[in-house]
Design a protein around this motif. Structure first.
Motif, mmCIF file in Angstrom:
data_model
loop_
_atom_site.group_PDB
_atom_site.id
_atom_site.type_symbol
_atom_site.label_atom_id
_atom_site.label_comp_id
_atom_site.label_asym_id
_atom_site.label_seq_id
_atom_site.Cartn_x
_atom_site.Cartn_y
_atom_site.Cartn_z
ATOM 1 N N VAL A 200 1.075 -0.993 0.048
ATOM 2 C CA VAL A 200 0.251 0.031 0.137
ATOM 3 C C VAL A 200 1.156 1.500 -0.497
ATOM 4 C CG1 VAL A 200 -2.059 1.255 1.323
ATOM 5 C CG2 VAL A 200 -2.151 -1.562 1.091
ATOM 6 N N LYS A 201 1.673 1.195 1.012
ATOM 7 C CA LYS A 201 2.488 2.120 0.592
ATOM 8 C C LYS A 201 3.361 2.857 -0.608
ATOM 9 C CE LYS A 201 4.149 2.116 6.020
ATOM 10 N NZ LYS A 201 5.654 2.114 6.457
ATOM 11 N N ALA A 202 3.920 1.185 -1.332
ATOM 12 C CA ALA A 202 4.712 2.005 -2.593
ATOM 13 C C ALA A 202 3.528 2.164 -3.576
ATOM 14 C CB ALA A 202 4.099 0.386 -3.253
ATOM 15 N N VAL A 203 2.587 2.867 -3.298
ATOM 16 C CA VAL A 203 1.215 3.425 -4.475
ATOM 17 C C VAL A 203 1.191 4.654 -4.401
ATOM 18 C CG1 VAL A 203 -0.895 3.724 -5.530
ATOM 19 C CG2 VAL A 203 0.102 1.211 -4.555
ATOM 20 N N ARG A 204 1.969 5.299 -3.090
ATOM 21 C CA ARG A 204 1.912 7.124 -3.001
ATOM 22 C C ARG A 204 2.343 7.826 -3.284
ATOM 23 N NH1 ARG A 204 4.182 11.012 0.965
ATOM 24 N NH2 ARG A 204 2.051 12.359 2.404
ATOM 25 N N PRO A 205 4.276 6.843 -3.848
ATOM 26 C CA PRO A 205 5.169 7.994 -4.480
ATOM 27 C C PRO A 205 3.891 8.518 -5.972
ATOM 28 C CG PRO A 205 5.745 6.237 -3.736
ATOM 29 C CD PRO A 205 5.099 5.605 -3.591
ATOM 30 N N PHE A 206 2.729 7.530 -6.089
ATOM 31 C CA PHE A 206 2.896 8.410 -7.824
ATOM 32 C C PHE A 206 1.943 9.137 -7.947
ATOM 33 C CE2 PHE A 206 4.023 3.524 -9.127
ATOM 34 C CZ PHE A 206 3.930 4.023 -9.407
ATOM 35 N N LEU A 207 1.129 9.349 -6.334
ATOM 36 C CA LEU A 207 0.450 10.406 -5.899
ATOM 37 C C LEU A 207 0.944 11.604 -5.820
ATOM 38 C CD1 LEU A 207 -2.947 9.285 -4.174
ATOM 39 C CD2 LEU A 207 -2.859 10.321 -6.145
ATOM 40 N N VAL A 208 2.154 11.753 -5.362
ATOM 41 C CA VAL A 208 3.069 12.034 -4.327
ATOM 42 C C VAL A 208 3.414 13.004 -6.494
ATOM 43 C CG1 VAL A 208 5.517 13.058 -3.266
ATOM 44 C CG2 VAL A 208 3.701 11.722 -2.638
ATOM 45 N N ASP A 209 3.756 12.421 -7.295
ATOM 46 C CA ASP A 209 3.656 12.386 -8.924
ATOM 47 C C ASP A 209 3.111 12.681 -9.015
ATOM 48 O OD1 ASP A 209 6.665 11.515 -8.060
ATOM 49 O OD2 ASP A 209 6.343 10.144 -9.177
ATOM 50 N N THR A 210 2.243 13.027 -9.151
ATOM 51 C CA THR A 210 0.625 13.872 -9.521
ATOM 52 C C THR A 210 0.724 15.125 -9.252
ATOM 53 O OG1 THR A 210 -0.302 11.260 -10.326
ATOM 54 C CG2 THR A 210 -1.347 13.462 -10.409
ATOM 55 N N THR A 211 0.400 14.582 -7.847
ATOM 56 C CA THR A 211 0.762 16.744 -7.404
ATOM 57 C C THR A 211 1.838 17.892 -7.339
ATOM 58 O OG1 THR A 211 -0.692 15.375 -5.314
ATOM 59 C CG2 THR A 211 -0.444 17.672 -4.750
ATOM 60 N N ALA A 212 2.598 17.033 -7.732
ATOM 61 C CA ALA A 212 3.829 17.799 -7.819
ATOM 62 C C ALA A 212 3.774 18.547 -9.561
ATOM 63 C CB ALA A 212 5.369 16.740 -7.738
ATOM 64 N N ALA A 213 2.997 17.588 -10.441
ATOM 65 C CA ALA A 213 2.819 17.891 -11.702
ATOM 66 C C ALA A 213 1.625 19.006 -12.187
ATOM 67 C CB ALA A 213 2.699 16.809 -12.577
ATOM 68 N N ILE A 214 0.458 18.188 -10.602
ATOM 69 C CA ILE A 214 0.103 19.681 -11.120
ATOM 70 C C ILE A 214 0.055 21.177 -10.595
ATOM 71 C CG2 ILE A 214 -2.378 20.373 -10.510
ATOM 72 C CD1 ILE A 214 -3.029 17.231 -10.170
ATOM 73 N N GLN A 215 0.706 20.552 -9.290
ATOM 74 C CA GLN A 215 1.228 22.021 -9.236
ATOM 75 C C GLN A 215 2.723 22.603 -9.729
ATOM 76 O OE1 GLN A 215 3.320 21.239 -4.780
ATOM 77 N NE2 GLN A 215 2.495 23.511 -4.602
ATOM 78 N N GLN A 216 3.181 22.004 -10.512
ATOM 79 C CA GLN A 216 4.373 22.963 -11.193
ATOM 80 C C GLN A 216 2.959 22.615 -12.972
ATOM 81 O OE1 GLN A 216 6.900 20.168 -12.106
ATOM 82 N NE2 GLN A 216 7.739 20.296 -9.671
ATOM 83 N N GLY A 217 1.640 23.121 -12.892
ATOM 84 C CA GLY A 217 1.165 23.267 -14.552
ATOM 85 C C GLY A 217 1.200 22.027 -15.442
ATOM 86 N N ASN A 218 2.093 21.102 -15.018
ATOM 87 C CA ASN A 218 2.154 20.480 -16.250
ATOM 88 C C ASN A 218 1.301 18.955 -16.358
ATOM 89 O OD1 ASN A 218 3.209 18.289 -17.386
ATOM 90 N ND2 ASN A 218 5.686 18.626 -17.170
ATOM 91 N N VAL A 219 0.455 19.479 -16.864
ATOM 92 C CA VAL A 219 -0.594 18.657 -17.660
ATOM 93 C C VAL A 219 -0.416 16.720 -17.708
ATOM 94 C CG1 VAL A 219 -3.042 18.269 -18.305
ATOM 95 C CG2 VAL A 219 -2.866 21.024 -17.649
ATOM 96 N N ALA A 220 0.705 17.297 -18.947
ATOM 97 C CA ALA A 220 0.709 15.997 -19.874
ATOM 98 C C ALA A 220 1.328 14.704 -18.182
ATOM 99 C CB ALA A 220 1.381 16.036 -20.389
ATOM 100 N N ARG A 221 2.300 15.283 -18.061
ATOM 101 C CA ARG A 221 3.073 15.422 -16.862
ATOM 102 C C ARG A 221 2.070 14.463 -15.649
ATOM 103 N NH1 ARG A 221 6.210 11.220 -14.222
ATOM 104 N NH2 ARG A 221 6.802 11.074 -12.929
ATOM 105 N N ALA A 222 1.344 15.164 -15.146
ATOM 106 C CA ALA A 222 0.313 14.839 -14.270
ATOM 107 C C ALA A 222 -0.598 14.106 -14.902
ATOM 108 C CB ALA A 222 -0.696 15.846 -13.669
ATOM 109 N N LYS A 223 -1.333 13.136 -15.865
ATOM 110 C CA LYS A 223 -1.772 12.611 -16.459
ATOM 111 C C LYS A 223 -0.720 11.105 -16.013
ATOM 112 C CE LYS A 223 -4.944 15.044 -19.764
ATOM 113 N NZ LYS A 223 -4.918 14.892 -21.321
ATOM 114 N N GLU A 224 0.254 11.473 -16.648
ATOM 115 C CA GLU A 224 1.090 9.430 -16.997
ATOM 116 C C GLU A 224 1.084 9.591 -14.961
ATOM 117 O OE1 GLU A 224 5.933 8.851 -17.584
ATOM 118 O OE2 GLU A 224 5.370 11.085 -18.445
ATOM 119 N N ALA A 225 1.610 10.562 -14.573
ATOM 120 C CA ALA A 225 1.615 10.206 -13.193
ATOM 121 C C ALA A 225 -0.018 9.519 -12.399
ATOM 122 C CB ALA A 225 2.203 11.474 -12.025
ATOM 123 N N PHE A 226 -1.056 10.021 -12.693
ATOM 124 C CA PHE A 226 -1.939 9.849 -12.321
ATOM 125 C C PHE A 226 -2.338 8.207 -12.606
ATOM 126 C CE2 PHE A 226 -6.834 10.344 -11.053
ATOM 127 C CZ PHE A 226 -6.409 10.083 -9.925
#
Length: 248
Positions: free
Chosen positions: A41-67
């Motif tokens: 369960v813990k191993a999945v969390r970094p993908f949400l962290v990456d999604t949040t970071a990409a959204i914060q940076q305004g990088n939609v393509a990267r956010a989609k990939e991470a999500f």
């Protein structure tokens, strides 16, 4: 006198070094003893962290990939959350995930709203980790079910990648499935020899058509992948039935 002091210093240094080494080993052993459910369960969390970071940076393509990566990983372990807390499962799966996916697919994504939703989802996921970590172990069959689903997640990525024309992604996902298959093939064989043989034969066919061909025939490969997925899904369904029948 200086010699005595030097010897005492050396002895003290040796003792401290020994205690430090023992502490490090004990820490490593403690981490390695963490039960599979918690680490998975813990191993999945970094993908949400990456999604949040990409959204914060305004990088939609990267956010989609991470999500998308989160969605794939989540499919492997969601059974744990569903059993531990139906309320958390519904918030994560049916509310927040659906909302963020829709927001990312919008013609002009509302990045402020997406960031707020992603942060809430990350906080809710942390709640799920805490629930899992503080709960007693489930029946071991749930771990087998989760392992099957975690490995299957790679195979589930292949056909969507092929359909999108992303041959490199399809190949990478199938290679990951192929690698992870070794960890669970004995369990699958014990469940059903017929399913095991069908999966093995199908994997060889996909390998020839996808990995050994410069320009794969997409429709053919998708059909072959489906032929692997069908008996695999049957095994997952049977083990899921066993898990539901077992006492948690």
């Amino acid at each position: 006198m200086m010699n005595v002091m030097c010897r005492l210093g050396l002895v003290l240094f040796t003792i401290i070094a020994g205690l430090t080494a023992q502490s490090s080993v004990a820490g490593a052993q403690a981490n390695s003893s963490e039960r599979f459910e918690i680490s998975a369960v813990k191993a999945v969390r970094p993908f949400l962290v990456d999604t949040t970071a990409a959204i914060q940076q305004g990088n939609v393509a990267r956010a989609k990939e991470a999500f998308d990566a989160y969605d794939s990983a989540w499919n492997g372990i969601e059974v744990y959350i569903n059993v531990r807390s139906r309320a958390l499962y519904q918030v994560l799966e049916l509310e927040l995930q659906a909302k963020i996916s829709k927001g990312l697919d919008a013609p002009q994504p509302d990045m402020s709203a997406l960031l707020s939703d992603a942060q809430v989802m990350l906080a809710k996921y942390d709640e799920a980790i805490e629930v899992v970590a503080n709960a007693p172990p489930l029946n071991p069959i749930y771990d087998e079910l989760a392992r099957l689903r975690i490995v299957r997640a790679y195979l589930r990525e292949v056909n969507p990648a092929l359909k999108a024309g992303n041959i490199a992604k399809a190949r990478k996902s199938f290679e990951s499935f192929n690698d992870q298959w070794f960890d669970i093939e004995d369990f699958v064989r014990a469940q059903s020899l017929d399913a095991y043989v069908a999966i093995e034969r199908g994997m060889l066919a996909v390998e020839d058509a996808l990995l050994m061909t410069e320009k794969p025939a997409v429709d053919q490969v998708m059909s072959l992948v489906t032929a692997v997925m069908t008996p695999y899904n049957a095994i997952v369904a049977e083990v899921q039935r066993q898990a539901r029948a077992a006492r948690p």
